[in-house]
Motif scaffolding. Structure first.
Motif, mmCIF file in Angstrom:
data_model
loop_
_atom_site.group_PDB
_atom_site.id
_atom_site.type_symbol
_atom_site.label_atom_id
_atom_site.label_comp_id
_atom_site.label_asym_id
_atom_site.label_seq_id
_atom_site.Cartn_x
_atom_site.Cartn_y
_atom_site.Cartn_z
ATOM 1 N N LYS A 80 5.437 4.995 10.932
ATOM 2 C CA LYS A 80 4.837 6.919 10.720
ATOM 3 C C LYS A 80 5.698 7.007 10.011
ATOM 4 N N ASP A 81 5.516 8.676 9.136
ATOM 5 C CA ASP A 81 5.964 8.934 8.372
ATOM 6 C C ASP A 81 6.440 8.866 6.886
ATOM 7 N N TYR A 82 5.789 7.651 6.606
ATOM 8 C CA TYR A 82 5.147 6.988 5.170
ATOM 9 C C TYR A 82 4.356 7.189 4.883
ATOM 10 N N GLU A 83 4.167 7.692 3.172
ATOM 11 C CA GLU A 83 1.919 7.896 2.367
ATOM 12 C C GLU A 83 2.036 7.163 1.770
ATOM 13 N N GLY A 84 1.334 6.349 1.226
ATOM 14 C CA GLY A 84 1.256 5.607 0.505
ATOM 15 C C GLY A 84 0.274 6.105 -1.192
ATOM 16 N N HIS A 85 1.290 5.466 -1.711
ATOM 17 C CA HIS A 85 1.152 6.362 -2.581
ATOM 18 C C HIS A 85 1.544 5.708 -3.673
ATOM 19 N N GLU A 86 1.305 6.204 -4.988
ATOM 20 C CA GLU A 86 1.529 4.580 -6.191
ATOM 21 C C GLU A 86 3.368 4.841 -6.568
ATOM 22 N N GLU A 87 4.137 5.752 -6.340
ATOM 23 C CA GLU A 87 5.479 5.716 -6.022
ATOM 24 C C GLU A 87 5.793 4.393 -5.489
ATOM 25 N N LEU A 88 5.301 4.446 -4.521
ATOM 26 C CA LEU A 88 5.769 3.719 -3.197
ATOM 27 C C LEU A 88 5.091 2.145 -3.529
ATOM 28 N N SER A 89 3.835 2.151 -3.997
ATOM 29 C CA SER A 89 3.209 0.904 -4.230
ATOM 30 C C SER A 89 4.656 0.077 -5.017
ATOM 31 N N ASN A 90 5.134 1.026 -5.986
ATOM 32 C CA ASN A 90 5.882 0.517 -7.505
ATOM 33 C C ASN A 90 7.271 0.160 -6.704
ATOM 34 N N GLU A 91 7.604 1.093 -5.800
ATOM 35 C CA GLU A 91 8.806 0.183 -5.235
ATOM 36 C C GLU A 91 8.482 -0.278 -4.195
ATOM 37 N N LEU A 92 8.064 -1.328 -3.827
ATOM 38 C CA LEU A 92 7.125 -2.486 -3.243
ATOM 39 C C LEU A 92 8.004 -3.816 -4.000
ATOM 40 N N LYS A 93 6.417 -3.159 -4.450
ATOM 41 C CA LYS A 93 6.675 -4.240 -5.955
ATOM 42 C C LYS A 93 8.306 -4.451 -6.359
ATOM 43 N N GLN A 94 9.364 -3.711 -6.595
ATOM 44 C CA GLN A 94 10.268 -4.024 -7.094
ATOM 45 C C GLN A 94 11.332 -4.560 -6.441
ATOM 46 N N HIS A 95 11.128 -4.002 -4.447
ATOM 47 C CA HIS A 95 11.388 -4.337 -3.285
ATOM 48 C C HIS A 95 11.374 -6.257 -2.978
ATOM 49 N N VAL A 96 9.570 -6.426 -3.464
ATOM 50 C CA VAL A 96 9.480 -8.486 -3.630
ATOM 51 C C VAL A 96 10.552 -8.559 -4.501
ATOM 52 N N ALA A 97 10.694 -7.955 -5.661
ATOM 53 C CA ALA A 97 10.906 -8.553 -6.868
ATOM 54 C C ALA A 97 12.293 -8.722 -6.460
ATOM 55 N N ASN A 98 13.420 -8.138 -5.709
ATOM 56 C CA ASN A 98 14.511 -7.831 -5.412
ATOM 57 C C ASN A 98 14.532 -8.957 -4.567
ATOM 58 N N GLU A 99 13.476 -9.054 -3.754
ATOM 59 C CA GLU A 99 14.155 -9.934 -2.228
ATOM 60 C C GLU A 99 13.831 -11.025 -3.038
ATOM 61 N N ILE A 100 12.991 -11.527 -3.450
ATOM 62 C CA ILE A 100 12.675 -13.053 -4.042
ATOM 63 C C ILE A 100 12.402 -13.214 -5.987
ATOM 64 N N GLY A 101 11.814 -12.877 -6.530
ATOM 65 C CA GLY A 101 12.286 -12.953 -7.950
ATOM 66 C C GLY A 101 10.319 -11.700 -8.767
ATOM 67 N N ARG A 151 -2.054 -2.844 -1.666
ATOM 68 C CA ARG A 151 -3.179 -1.377 -0.913
ATOM 69 C C ARG A 151 -2.852 -1.208 1.029
ATOM 70 N N PHE A 152 -2.499 0.066 0.296
ATOM 71 C CA PHE A 152 -2.256 0.930 1.710
ATOM 72 C C PHE A 152 -3.600 0.446 2.683
ATOM 73 N N THR A 153 -3.140 0.372 3.708
ATOM 74 C CA THR A 153 -4.455 0.174 4.879
ATOM 75 C C THR A 153 -3.683 0.767 5.733
ATOM 76 N N ASP A 154 -4.772 1.155 6.677
ATOM 77 C CA ASP A 154 -4.315 2.129 8.447
ATOM 78 C C ASP A 154 -3.985 0.191 9.601
ATOM 79 N N ALA A 155 -5.197 -0.625 8.756
ATOM 80 C CA ALA A 155 -4.520 -2.081 9.982
ATOM 81 C C ALA A 155 -5.233 -3.036 9.405
ATOM 82 N N LEU A 156 -4.698 -4.350 9.732
ATOM 83 C CA LEU A 156 -5.247 -5.252 8.928
ATOM 84 C C LEU A 156 -6.092 -6.427 9.813
ATOM 85 N N PRO A 157 -6.983 -6.952 9.479
ATOM 86 C CA PRO A 157 -8.280 -7.156 10.122
ATOM 87 C C PRO A 157 -8.080 -8.197 10.635
#
Ligand code: WTA
Length: 656
Positions: A579-600, A609-615
């Motif tokens: 909560k307190d976070y909103e899904g937008h493009e900037e965050l999407s890019n940040e997350l992509k970069q975060h994965v690149a930093n963590e793994i490669g 894709r941001f979603t309220d819940a996962l099936p």
């Protein structure tokens, strides 16, 4: 340029027979000869491999027992003594091969080096003595984190020479990924470089090692040996970090190879699986040496006159088996290229082939699809007439890409060798033998002699022709992985229990789906587990999910693969936010970069894709199957009755 589907593969009926001219000069000359070899091996696999071990390798002491099979643990050539660096180097020095080019290296900026067998031997001995000076002993593990430079091969062979196991980590992996691997292998030393060149950029390596080792991150590492390549300024920690060129100047070039037991650890290589952290795949000395040697010799019909080029990175199994050990054990000339096609030089691959007169070229379907995109005017503008065999590996090849490779690069005269194998198998398992096997676009064709492969159902029963099932191997082979480093239970569980043994019959479960056609040809359908194959690189969904949830904004993540025109598959991530976070493009890019930093960078999602819940199912399991459908914009297929909250699906469909 779609990936093969069951339908397209079933429709694929084209057959390409080796030309008579090619077959006559090949090591294995006909389908009959292949069948005879296959039958001989099947009737008595141990004798088959023992004969080859005697003919093809040099042993310091002969083995007492060919195979000790205590399922799922195998030992090959028990009691035999050898050294793979001796088989790759020393034994060639007593013949004319002494001054033959062993390794031809082309750097991305245009520099190049050639090492003869004598020169490569000298470099390996020097590095071996430097390692000894830094306290590395037989049985220790050494991390290798290098770009595509000759020192990568030299480092591997130097470790092998003194009986230290190497654990190479792909140079594109991040500090975090490097750290976990160094910790798991309890590496005593790391061999790295200041940086390397890739796509007109300098890729920093030493700073990543510094990060991995910071705050005692990998406490077993005592020393770092640094090769100067990019000439950037790097920090050198006094007492810990040493320049290779400095230490090399102070050691002798005499380093006798350590006699190794056939089953002594040669290397560990980490690879992704369905669950948990990457597994350290263990390969040992004798069986691996034999297997990479023979498979390369027959499947690529390797001759002394060949100039053989495999475009893989040395940090992956293909680089280990088929840039370094297989070719050098055979006394071949192996080409190593630091660069990759890039806007400033899209035709560089063809330049390298022309410049060195490459005769055997081995690459991945992803690369072929990117060559298609770049346009055939690039290869057409070069003289590629030296080529005689083309190989492919890493992912299923779609028939269109196969045909392009055949027509444009092979000029319809080069057999295509589609090799199916894995980090775990050590070497080729299902592959054409180019003078013997008629090929079908998209099929890896038939098992290598001595390999008992099949397609079965979950009970281990062979399925009908053209029916899908699980790809298994039903008898041990010399190049097979021996265990998961430090975790034999995981080895058994991951590979040998998925299909339960019955009547004393064990099934090695590869993780791939496949079908056999009416001619017994294998068609690999891709992974059946949660491994995504991005551009021929294996990624576990769990790894990417763990990387995502380590970001403070992410509450939950589920990752699936979806088709990508060039890379085969790409990562698509579904993320729920704190909560307190909103899904937008900037965050999407940040997350992509975060994965690149963590793994490669290879793990970087193509889409978040941001979603309220996962099936999820009622028991809380994420229904990835549904996410896979959603990611690729398909209709939801199959049963959804176990879904806990059906409204989740509607929301996801709405594309929140
Ligand atoms: C896939 C790479 C279809 C497969 C040597 C396997 C292939 C995984 C082929 C191993 C091929 C490899 N046709 N699929 N010719 N070769 N694969 O460990 O899914 O990086 O299980 O080894 O790549 O990947 P790994």
């Amino acid at each position: 340029m779609s990936q093969p589907t069951i339908e397209s593969i079933l429709e694929e009926k084209r057959l390409f027979a080796p030309s008579q001219e090619f077959a006559q000069q090949a090591h294995i000359k006909s389908q009959q000869e292949y069948q005879d070899l296959y039958e001989t091996a099947r009737a008595n696999p141990e004798q088959f491999w023992a004969n080859l071990a005697e003919q093809e390798l040099d042993w310091f002491e002969k083995w007492d027992q060919v195979l000790d099979w205590n399922p799922p643990f195998a030992k090959w050539f028990v009691g035999g003594k050898l050294n793979i660096s001796y088989n790759c180097l020393d034994r060639h020095l007593t013949s004319w091969r002494k001054n033959k080019a062993a390794l031809i290296w082309e750097g991305e900026p245009g520099d190049s080096r050639t090492y003869t067998y004598a020169q490569l031997h000298r470099e390996v001995c020097l590095m071996a003595n430097v390692l000894k000076q830094l306290g590395v002993e037989k049985g220790d593990r050494v991390g290798i984190y290098l770009p595509m430079i000759p020192e990568a091969a030299i480092a591997m062979l130097a470790c092998a020479r003194i009986g230290a196991a190497h654990s190479a980590v792909f140079g594109g992996f991040s500090a975090e990924a490097l750290k976990t691997r160094l910790v798991d292998a309890e590496a005593k030393l790391v061999i790295t470089a200041d940086g390397g060149f890739r796509k007109d950029k300098v890729v920093s390596l030493k700073p990543e090692v510094d990060k991995a080792l910071a705050d005692n991150g990998a406490p077993t590492v005592e020393n770092v040996l640094v090769v100067q390549r990019s000439e950037e300024k790097v920090h050198m920690e006094p007492g810990r970090d040493h320049w290779w060129h400095d230490l090399k100047a102070g050691v002798s070039a005499d380093c006798p190879p350590e006699p190794m037991d056939s089953e002594d650890l040669l290397f560990i290589l980490y690879t992704s699986g369905t669950t948990g952290k990457p597994k350290g795949v263990v390969h040992t000395t004798g069986g691996y040496n034999l297997y990479t040697h023979v498979t390369l010799k027959w499947a690529f019909d390797l001759k002394d006159t060949d100039v053989y080029w495999c475009t893989a990175d040395v940090g992956w199994i293909t680089g280990h088996s088929y840039i370094v050990y297989g070719p050098l054990s055979n006394g071949a000339t192996t080409v190593m290229y630091e660069g990759a096609p890039r806007p400033s030089n899209p035709g560089c691959i063809w330049d390298v082939i022309e410049k060195y007169g490459v005769t055997i070229f081995y690459t991945a379907p992803t690369a072929i699809r990117s060559f298609i995109k770049m346009g055939e005017h690039h290869p057409n503008a070069r003289d590629l007439s030296s080529l005689r065999i083309l190989g492919t590996v890493g992912e299923p090849i779609n028939p269109e890409a196969w045909m392009w490779y055949h027509r444009i690069i092979g000029q319809e005269k080069c057999p295509i060798v589609d090799t199916w194998w894995q980090t775990e198998t050590g070497g080729f398992m299902i592959t054409p033998l180019p003078g013997a096997t008629s090929t079908k676009p998209g099929s890896a064709t038939l098992p290598f002699p001595g390999i008992m492969a099949d397609v079965v159902d979950l009970d281990g029963n062979p399925v009908q022709p053209n029916e899908g099932g699980y790809l298994v191997v039903t008898y041990p082979w010399p190049g097979m992985m021996r265990t998961v480093y430090g975790d034999p239970v995981r080895f058994r569980r991951t590979y040998w229990e998925h299909i339960a043994p019955k009547d004393g019959q064990y099934f090695y479960f590869a993780g791939d789906g496949a079908r056999k056609d009416e001619d017994g040809y294998f068609w690999i359908m891709g992974r059946v587990d949660d491994v995504i194959n991005v551009a021929g690189h294996r990624l576990g969904t769990m790894e990417v999910e763990s990387a995502l949830v380590s970001h403070p904004a992410v509450a939950e993540a589920a990752v699936v693969g979806r088709q990508n025109e060039v890379k085969g598959e790409e990562v698509c991530a579904f993320v729920t936010l704190e909560k307190d976070y909103e899904g937008h493009e900037e965050l999407s890019n940040e997350l992509k970069q975060h994965v690149a930093n963590e793994i490669g960078a290879i793990a970087c999602p193509g889409e978040v894709r941001f979603t309220d819940a996962l099936p999820k199912t009622r028991s809380g399991k994420i229904m990835r199957r549904l996410l896979r459908n959603l990611a690729s914009g398909e209709e939801i297929a199959g049963d959804t009755s176990t879904l806990e909250d059906r409204s989740v699906l509607d929301k996801l469909r709405g594309g929140s």
